[in-house]
Design a protein around this motif. Structure first.
Motif, mmCIF file in Angstrom:
data_model
loop_
_atom_site.group_PDB
_atom_site.id
_atom_site.type_symbol
_atom_site.label_atom_id
_atom_site.label_comp_id
_atom_site.label_asym_id
_atom_site.label_seq_id
_atom_site.Cartn_x
_atom_site.Cartn_y
_atom_site.Cartn_z
ATOM 1 N N VAL A 1 -39.053 38.759 29.592
ATOM 2 C CA VAL A 1 -38.183 39.719 29.825
ATOM 3 C C VAL A 1 -39.055 41.202 30.243
ATOM 4 O O VAL A 1 -38.453 41.671 31.256
ATOM 5 N N LEU A 2 -40.231 41.343 29.562
ATOM 6 C CA LEU A 2 -40.830 42.618 30.100
ATOM 7 C C LEU A 2 -41.173 42.341 31.655
ATOM 8 O O LEU A 2 -41.147 43.544 32.426
ATOM 9 N N GLU A 3 -41.637 41.289 32.186
ATOM 10 C CA GLU A 3 -41.946 40.983 33.384
ATOM 11 C C GLU A 3 -40.738 41.175 34.322
ATOM 12 O O GLU A 3 -40.788 41.754 35.376
ATOM 13 N N ALA A 4 -39.554 40.837 33.833
ATOM 14 C CA ALA A 4 -38.305 40.918 34.530
ATOM 15 C C ALA A 4 -37.821 42.149 34.768
ATOM 16 O O ALA A 4 -37.537 42.618 35.877
ATOM 17 N N ILE A 5 -37.841 43.081 33.603
ATOM 18 C CA ILE A 5 -37.618 44.408 33.873
ATOM 19 C C ILE A 5 -38.560 45.336 34.810
ATOM 20 O O ILE A 5 -38.158 46.002 35.579
ATOM 21 N N PHE A 6 -39.821 44.894 34.880
ATOM 22 C CA PHE A 6 -40.625 45.551 35.913
ATOM 23 C C PHE A 6 -40.714 44.909 37.326
ATOM 24 O O PHE A 6 -41.392 45.266 38.162
ATOM 25 N N SER A 7 -40.020 43.663 37.641
ATOM 26 C CA SER A 7 -39.945 43.066 38.901
ATOM 27 C C SER A 7 -39.017 43.944 39.905
ATOM 28 O O SER A 7 -38.281 44.785 39.547
ATOM 29 N N ARG A 8 -39.498 43.696 41.111
ATOM 30 C CA ARG A 8 -38.912 44.311 42.203
ATOM 31 C C ARG A 8 -38.391 43.378 43.234
ATOM 32 O O ARG A 8 -39.084 42.229 43.465
ATOM 33 N N PRO A 9 -37.397 43.614 43.686
ATOM 34 C CA PRO A 9 -36.136 44.556 43.402
ATOM 35 C C PRO A 9 -35.822 44.402 42.076
ATOM 36 O O PRO A 9 -35.833 43.405 41.403
ATOM 37 N N VAL A 10 -34.902 45.636 41.532
ATOM 38 C CA VAL A 10 -34.381 45.558 40.173
ATOM 39 C C VAL A 10 -33.744 44.425 39.854
ATOM 40 O O VAL A 10 -32.565 44.137 40.689
ATOM 41 N N PRO A 11 -33.951 43.561 38.930
ATOM 42 C CA PRO A 11 -32.995 42.579 38.705
ATOM 43 C C PRO A 11 -31.655 42.998 37.760
ATOM 44 O O PRO A 11 -31.549 43.967 37.201
ATOM 45 N N GLY A 12 -30.412 42.419 37.998
ATOM 46 C CA GLY A 12 -29.307 42.660 37.447
ATOM 47 C C GLY A 12 -28.854 41.630 36.399
ATOM 48 O O GLY A 12 -27.941 41.695 35.792
ATOM 49 N N GLY A 13 -29.605 40.600 36.127
ATOM 50 C CA GLY A 13 -29.188 39.490 35.440
ATOM 51 C C GLY A 13 -29.856 39.289 34.071
ATOM 52 O O GLY A 13 -29.714 38.159 33.735
ATOM 53 N N ILE A 14 -30.608 40.369 33.534
ATOM 54 C CA ILE A 14 -31.232 40.081 32.280
ATOM 55 C C ILE A 14 -30.390 40.438 31.121
ATOM 56 O O ILE A 14 -29.401 41.171 31.000
#
Length: 84
Positions: free
Chosen positions: A8-21
């Motif tokens: 989850v932390l990696e998803a929050i910091f991924s680029r472009p900003v994800p919208g499905g967490i």
């Protein structure tokens, strides 16, 4: 930190900003980091972490957090040295 929280932390910091967490996963990450999470009025959620209190809007009817909220969460975590 458990693998799911790390993901989850990696998803929050991924680029472009994800919208499905999923919001439930973000709340679980906050708790893992030592936060106190409390219910507020309506769909608001209070999060006390890093000696600060923040209020977030729990998404509904879909459980996915929007990109703006993810960006806000990322900035807050970055300010306090939390990175994947």
């Amino acid at each position: 930190m458990k693998r799911n929280h790390q993901r989850v932390l990696e998803a929050i910091f991924s680029r472009p900003v994800p919208g499905g967490i999923r919001w439930a996963d973000i709340e679980a990450l906050f708790v893992e980091l030592g936060a106190e999470v409390s219910e507020r009025e309506g769909s608001r959620v209070g999060v006390k972490l890093f000696g600060e209190a923040r209020v977030f809007h729990r998404p509904h009817p879909s459980p996915e957090t929007d990109k703006g909220a993810v960006t806000s969460i990322r900035k807050w975590l970055e300010e306090h040295g939390v990175k994947p």
